[in-house]
Design a protein around this motif. Structure first.
Motif, PDB file in Angstrom:
ATOM      1  N   PRO A  60     -31.271  -5.376  24.660  1.00 50.75           N
ATOM      2  CA  PRO A  60     -29.828  -5.573  24.798  1.00 50.75           C
ATOM      3  C   PRO A  60     -29.161  -4.461  25.604  1.00 50.75           C
ATOM      4  O   PRO A  60     -29.654  -3.332  25.674  1.00 50.75           O
ATOM      5  N   GLU A  61     -28.047  -4.828  26.218  1.00 47.64           N
ATOM      6  CA  GLU A  61     -27.185  -3.871  26.907  1.00 47.64           C
ATOM      7  C   GLU A  61     -25.838  -3.871  26.194  1.00 47.64           C
ATOM      8  O   GLU A  61     -25.299  -4.927  25.881  1.00 47.64           O
ATOM      9  N   MET A  62     -25.286  -2.697  25.963  1.00 50.42           N
ATOM     10  CA  MET A  62     -24.007  -2.578  25.255  1.00 50.42           C
ATOM     11  C   MET A  62     -22.941  -2.019  26.186  1.00 50.42           C
ATOM     12  O   MET A  62     -23.070  -0.899  26.680  1.00 50.42           O
ATOM     13  N   GLU A  63     -21.899  -2.803  26.412  1.00 48.87           N
ATOM     14  CA  GLU A  63     -20.751  -2.331  27.179  1.00 48.87           C
ATOM     15  C   GLU A  63     -19.576  -2.089  26.232  1.00 48.87           C
ATOM     16  O   GLU A  63     -19.366  -2.846  25.285  1.00 48.87           O
ATOM     17  N   PHE A  64     -18.815  -1.040  26.501  1.00 41.35           N
ATOM     18  CA  PHE A  64     -17.660  -0.726  25.656  1.00 41.35           C
ATOM     19  C   PHE A  64     -16.699   0.150  26.443  1.00 41.35           C
ATOM     20  O   PHE A  64     -17.035   0.678  27.518  1.00 41.35           O
ATOM     21  N   TYR A  65     -15.500   0.280  25.922  1.00 38.00           N
ATOM     22  CA  TYR A  65     -14.475   1.119  26.546  1.00 38.00           C
ATOM     23  C   TYR A  65     -14.159   2.320  25.665  1.00 38.00           C
ATOM     24  O   TYR A  65     -14.113   2.201  24.427  1.00 38.00           O
ATOM     25  N   LEU A  66     -13.919   3.452  26.298  1.00 36.09           N
ATOM     26  CA  LEU A  66     -13.282   4.585  25.648  1.00 36.09           C
ATOM     27  C   LEU A  66     -11.820   4.559  26.080  1.00 36.09           C
ATOM     28  O   LEU A  66     -11.511   4.637  27.278  1.00 36.09           O
ATOM     29  N   VAL A  67     -10.916   4.409  25.113  1.00 36.10           N
ATOM     30  CA  VAL A  67      -9.503   4.214  25.423  1.00 36.10           C
ATOM     31  C   VAL A  67      -8.663   5.244  24.681  1.00 36.10           C
ATOM     32  O   VAL A  67      -9.116   5.883  23.721  1.00 36.10           O
ATOM     33  N   ALA A  68      -7.416   5.402  25.144  1.00 34.36           N
ATOM     34  CA  ALA A  68      -6.485   6.288  24.450  1.00 34.36           C
ATOM     35  C   ALA A  68      -6.221   5.740  23.054  1.00 34.36           C
ATOM     36  O   ALA A  68      -6.285   4.532  22.815  1.00 34.36           O
ATOM     37  N   ARG A  69      -5.926   6.634  22.126  1.00 35.56           N
ATOM     38  CA  ARG A  69      -5.592   6.187  20.765  1.00 35.56           C
ATOM     39  C   ARG A  69      -4.444   5.188  20.834  1.00 35.56           C
ATOM     40  O   ARG A  69      -3.446   5.407  21.527  1.00 35.56           O
ATOM     41  N   ASN A  70      -4.588   4.116  20.097  1.00 36.31           N
ATOM     42  CA  ASN A  70      -3.569   3.075  20.070  1.00 36.31           C
ATOM     43  C   ASN A  70      -3.183   2.848  18.618  1.00 36.31           C
ATOM     44  O   ASN A  70      -3.933   2.241  17.848  1.00 36.31           O
ATOM     45  N   LEU A  71      -2.025   3.367  18.220  1.00 35.38           N
ATOM     46  CA  LEU A  71      -1.590   3.284  16.832  1.00 35.38           C
ATOM     47  C   LEU A  71      -0.586   2.162  16.601  1.00 35.38           C
ATOM     48  O   LEU A  71      -0.212   1.889  15.451  1.00 35.38           O
TER      49      LEU A  71
END
Length: 452
Positions: A140-151
């Motif tokens: 498997p390949e895993m794609e994901f995002y690192l994003v700014a905190r979203n509260l």
């Protein structure tokens, strides 16, 4: 060292060393892939061979509500027996105290596997392969995002700020400089993975702003699904240390590519140890073509499993790094089914349709099920596609409700995954969709409030 630790993995024993384990997390994946279970003192864990959870954890929607899937006996929430699989024991290296995690399998009180437990569903499909002398291998390949905190859920998700002080930029695929922007987070991902005994094949920057991909080594489907289950938590914990979120949403940021969980498939003959996708003369075997044929025929019905939420379908956008068709081709990333460049011993088929938001056990199970049906039914695929497959017709369901119709009508796929699983799963997905329909979106307020 406690006696039970002698049955665990080398990585777990090495992590513990001569220290004393403080806590054990007894976990199991629900239909959404969320870890459910109990945390207990290690001393208590050492004295019991099993523990109990109500079967209703598999009727929960992503919001925490419940689908009416209990069956004829009604919603009585009977207990299941959860038994540890000690081979899955791994560290929780982000915990303050010395903590281990152990994945459990779910059984009825009479000893039968719970048919709608995701890990059991995958084991069922793998057993069908084994019964025919086949050993399925996945990567498997895993794609994901690192994003700014979203509260605030009403606010749009934005890219995280890198070490340069600037927000992550899009369209930087394969950029080492872009990867370096997230260096501290990636360093912790590597450190956590090493502590947990997981081998990462590589990390690359993808096309989205703050989007990364982790490739895992090929291997046993259940083991790899366990690792993805663990990795999602590992990556989230690493991100939280640096004031950002890791998200596995299929489409978290408007205008950016979605995140996929591409699955590479090959099959080994249990008798000979050879890749059955290749003939002795190194040409492509009938099984290879039939596997592709099975994907083409059954992937529409499996869409509900590997695209489980309303957001999942926002990923399938023309010319946006996600397929919209069921074409196959060699070394062509515009098709849903890709045959990567490889030698005959490593010949494999890549399914590019699953999203990273799917439950890894169920996503891998559904993909394997489609290929299995193709080989058993000897399905001949369409001719190899030539050119840009985004110019072909769309062939996948365009939303959750359409996918539910496909899933409900496909008895062969339901039989392979298990009818009781299929019944529960579609009830839970229907409940989630009904919950979504109660929410009024900003688009509706903007365009309908004063115009209709």
């Amino acid at each position: 060292m406690a006696d039970w630790l002698n049955n665990t993995s080398d990585a777990a024993r090495e992590y513990v060393g001569e220290s004393r384990v403080d806590e054990v997390e007894c976990i199991i994946a629900d239909l959404s892939g969320i870890a459910r279970g109990k945390a207990m003192p290690a001393s208590k864990f050492a004295t019991q061979a099993q523990f109990y959870l109500p079967n209703s954890i598999f009727f929960q929607t992503i919001t925490g509500d419940w689908g009416e899937a209990a069956g004829e006996e009604g919603f009585t929430e009977p207990d299941m027996v959860l038994i540890p699989d000690f081979d899955t024991t791994t560290a929780s290296p982000w915990s303050k105290d010395l903590t281990l995690q152990v994945i459990h399998d779910a059984y009825s009180k009479s000893g039968e596997p719970i048919p709608f437990a995701p890990r059991n569903v995958l084991k069922r499909v793998v057993q069908l392969y084994n019964d025919r002398g086949w050993t399925p291998i996945v990567a498997p390949e895993m794609e994901f995002y690192l994003v700014a905190r979203n509260l605030d859920p009403s606010q749009e998700i934005s890219a995280m700020t890198g070490r340069s002080g600037r927000p992550a930029a899009a369209r930087q695929a394969y950029s080492i400089t872009a990867v370096d922007e997230f260096g501290p987070v990636i360093d912790d991902i590597y450190d956590f993975a090493e502590a947990q005994g997981f081998e990462i094949d590589g990390i690359t920057q993808e096309g989205g702003a703050g989007q990364l991909e982790i490739n895992l080594r090929h291997g046993d489907p259940v083991k790899l699904a366990d690792e993805i289950f663990f990795f999602k938590r590992l990556i989230r914990e690493a991100a939280l240390r640096y004031d950002c979120f890791a998200t596995f949403m299929a489409k978290p940021i408007e205008g950016e590519p979605g995140s996929a969980m591409h699955i590479h498939h090959s099959i080994i003959s249990t008798e000979t140890g050879q890749n059955i996708f290749s003939n002795p003369d190194e040409s492509e075997s009938p099984e290879f073509m039939h596997f592709i044929g099975g994907l083409q025929r059954y992937l529409p019905a499996a869409t509900l499993v590997y695209a489980p939420y309303v957001n999942s379908y926002r990923r399938y956008v023309k010319d946006h790094a996600a397929p919209i068709n069921l074409e196959w081709a060699r070394d062509n990333r515009t098709t849903a089914i890709r045959v990567p460049v490889s030698g005959p011993e490593a010949r494999r088929i890549e399914n590019r349709l699953p999203g990273m938001d799917c439950n890894p056990y169920l996503g891998i199970a559904a993909s394997l099920a489609c290929g299995y049906l193709g080989m058993v039914e000897k399905i001949t695929p369409k001719d190899e596609f030539k050119g840009d497959a985004y110019d072909s017709e769309e062939e996948i369901p365009r939303g959750v409700y359409a996918a539910m119709d496909e899933f409900a009508a496909c008895q062969p796929l339901r039989d392979v995954l298990g009818e009781e699983f299929a019944r529960v799963y579609e009830i839970v997905k229907k409940a989630e969709y009904d919950e979504f329909l109660q929410v009024i979106s900003p688009w509706e307020r903007e365009h309908l409030l004063l115009n209709v």
